[in-house]
Design an enzyme around this catalytic site. Sequence first.
Site, mmCIF file in Angstrom:
data_model
loop_
_atom_site.group_PDB
_atom_site.id
_atom_site.type_symbol
_atom_site.label_atom_id
_atom_site.label_comp_id
_atom_site.label_asym_id
_atom_site.label_seq_id
_atom_site.Cartn_x
_atom_site.Cartn_y
_atom_site.Cartn_z
ATOM 1 N N ASP A 345 -7.987 53.403 -49.803
ATOM 2 C CA ASP A 345 -8.490 52.150 -49.252
ATOM 3 C C ASP A 345 -9.898 52.394 -48.715
ATOM 4 O OD1 ASP A 345 -8.008 53.663 -47.032
ATOM 5 O OD2 ASP A 345 -6.697 52.244 -46.029
ATOM 6 N N ASP A 613 -2.287 53.455 -45.281
ATOM 7 C CA ASP A 613 -1.663 53.547 -43.963
ATOM 8 C C ASP A 613 -0.905 52.294 -43.547
ATOM 9 O OD1 ASP A 613 -3.754 51.827 -43.593
ATOM 10 O OD2 ASP A 613 -4.761 52.987 -42.031
ATOM 11 N N ASP A 617 0.736 49.368 -48.435
ATOM 12 C CA ASP A 617 0.466 50.555 -49.263
ATOM 13 C C ASP A 617 1.741 51.287 -49.664
ATOM 14 O OD1 ASP A 617 -2.390 50.313 -49.099
ATOM 15 O OD2 ASP A 617 -2.286 51.114 -47.063
ATOM 16 N N ASN A 681 10.820 93.661 -70.234
ATOM 17 C CA ASN A 681 11.932 94.557 -69.882
ATOM 18 C C ASN A 681 13.146 94.314 -70.765
ATOM 19 O OD1 ASN A 681 10.483 95.831 -67.874
ATOM 20 N ND2 ASN A 681 11.233 94.487 -66.242
ATOM 21 N N ASP A 710 9.570 93.661 -56.999
ATOM 22 C CA ASP A 710 9.486 92.406 -56.260
ATOM 23 C C ASP A 710 8.666 92.579 -54.985
ATOM 24 O OD1 ASP A 710 10.931 90.969 -58.101
ATOM 25 O OD2 ASP A 710 12.858 91.266 -57.089
#
Length: 868
Positions: A345, A613, A617, A681, A710
């Site tokens: 806006d 807001d 909207d 793998n 990891d």
Amino acid sequence: MTSKNKNILDLLQSSQEELYDNLGASPTGYTLDQAEQKLEELGPNAISQGTKKHPIIGFVNVLINPFNLVLMVVIAITLITDVIVPVFFLTGETPDYLTITILTVIVMISTLISFVQEERSSAASEKLLNMVSNTTAALRDGVFTEIPIDDLVLGDIVRLSAGDIIPADMRVLSAKDLFISQATLTGESQPIEKFVKFDEEQMITESDYSNLCLMGTNVVSGSARAMVIRTGDDTYLGRMNTSLKETKQINSFESSISTISSLLMRLMLIMLPIIFIINGVLKHDIVEAFLFALTVAVGLTPEMLPVVLTTSLARGSINMAKHQTIVKSQSSISSFGEMDILCTDKTGTLTQDNIVLERYMDVNGEDDMRVLRHAFLNSYFQSGLKNLIDLAIINRAESYNMDDLVNYYSVVDEIPFDFSRRRMSVILEDGNDKRQLITKGAVEEIVKLCRYIDRNGEVFELNDEIRKEAMEVYSQHNHDGLRMIAVAQKNNVPTEHEFGVEDESDLVLIGFIGFLDPPKESAKPTIESLNRHGVKVVVITGDSLGVAKKVSSKVGIDTEITYMGDEVEAMSDEELRDAVDHCHLFAKISPDQKQRIVKAFQDKGHTVGFLGDGINDALALKQANIGISVDSAVDIAKESADIILLKKDLTVLEEGILEGRKTIVNMIKYLEMAVSGNVGNMISVLVASLFVPFLPLLPVHILVQNLLSDLAQTGIPFDNVTEKELEKPRKLESKSLVKFMKLFGPLSSIFDIACFVVLYAVFDVRTPEHATLFQTFWFAFGIISQSLIIFVIRTKRPFSLSNLPSGVLVFVSFLAIAITLLFVTTPLASTIELQVLSSTHLLWVGGIVLMYIIATSVMKRIWFKDII
């Protein structure tokens, strides 16, 4: 056919007699029996809330998704290998509950977060329904009676007065100075006057229809009688509520994660039986082969994926919070980074949300301090609450030291402002006992009351030609984006008199004053920066075209092509999709048109953010890929949004966008590492199983290797990114990830196979007696190579053109390598059934790792040459 199916315009444009006939209504209202029959036939005037599902059902729906299914399969496998087998098959191993506990906690936490977010989203429509009062005065049996609004039916006549909330969509039958505030639905700051007659010139959106009052708006002043023409879900508010309840589509990040999870699950289900059969047949130990296959399945599943993704998103949330941006839904961070269209806006975002006096001019359009002086005296001496316009006038006058003027006048009386007159007057007296009346207000209203005009210091009688010239000056500046009001005065004021509205006559028009909500200084450079970063800024406002165009052009938004709400309304979806490609400004747009515009951008393949807001909207916020609101917004807007800004400023928004892109870049790095490494793998385990007369790795080796790899990858969310990587919107795409996997997965397998060749040819590892050396060598290579290759894959550009990795990434990667070296060079090796490697072994491991790094760098340079 009931009026539910009739066109709203037919009901508004028809005569009142035709309206009564169409609805089967009467000017005296329904009898109680008629009303009950209508209510039974058409149903209550209630906006449906739908059947609220039980929280347990909602939780289960969130729990069952492709990614969680992968983890649940891994949990089941881990339960077998780590708990059931040691307990029931008496293998001598101690049951291990740690892995299964961690995986279960991961699933439950991610599910709970998603469940809470879904429950919150349903609150938006519930708050929308709370806008409407419980009772209203309807005409029943010829008498106005307070009834529950749910009992209103089509054709009911309702009495409206100041303070009432409109209980349904209604056509005005009679009105006296009826002003309706539609701010909750349209964002218009000023009340709108409603009339009995339908004005065909005001047909832009339903909120503009001159004789239509919408459910949920409220009466500011005046009174009216109005007829119910739409109820419940058929009302404007009801249709908005229906749209708000629609489930928001998953974003591309969630879709890609789902695709990747499904792919990994399919690969695991394919590879598990193959590995089991090969090892069972060739090694002649079915039980050991089965345990190995299950362990491989666990090892090949990136169970740390949710941890790393959650860490990335959480880190992104924390960093965005530092930039005054609060993330409600963590998955929306990815959409923030993908965003290439920002719809916003105007007020408060591009502008300062602070009215200033821009021009004070005579009727010729020339600056005239006399006009400012009169406006100042009017604003200063009025006794009512001074609004933003009054304060702007006073502030500008005081900047010219006009505040001393008040010492020369005293106020005699005033005629206060009201919405029907749209003006106010003060009567002042100077030291010579001379009185004058000064009036300011809406231009059209003031000009109607003027008999004279002041031009160049001379007073002329106001004829049609002169009036037209003055109105052209007003229209020109109004079209240029100024909010204009007129100033007039009268010297012929009686000394002994009780002043009233009738005294506002035979006025002298002296000029106009124009106001502007000025653009923020930061708006233009921020929009330019957003454009450089691949984000197109589009203004969608309910304000007039002139004002929106003025502000937009000042902040660098292209206003050559603009569309108004009536033009958007007349477009088909296909025409609107073509229109959005070239337009940066939409003005006088209704809530459902905002939603259509956002969807049109999405249909063209864009990731759309919407900043708003107000209640008006909410639909667009829900439709957008990323809904953005501010902490000062209405509750419904905040509930519908994914991101909340603590400051309504595009600068804050830009910082959040860049932080979102950083998060996506690092998540892509991890996924590329995890997916390609796991595929590599799989291939390597399959090859080793075919040619090695023993298990290439024991289950304990796979679990420890998986844990340390990891660990090295947990630093990726904290990695640095280059400016080049932030230049354009970033998107996690499963297709590009699969391509990366197909290229770099097999590449890692080539160097795994190189390890097998070196062990066979150089170290003569050929029999089961050498199994521990084989397993230790490959164990070390696997972790060291995966920990170091991160530094190659972390950027698509050559090392010399890339920024340095973060300290966290360096630390955890080398920590994983250090722990690995401890396991293969010290007596710790025996604790996980490995052996100590000699310096020669380690040199060969290092050499193969180096070749792997060089090969990956070359392949990366060829594959990503367009990025360099």
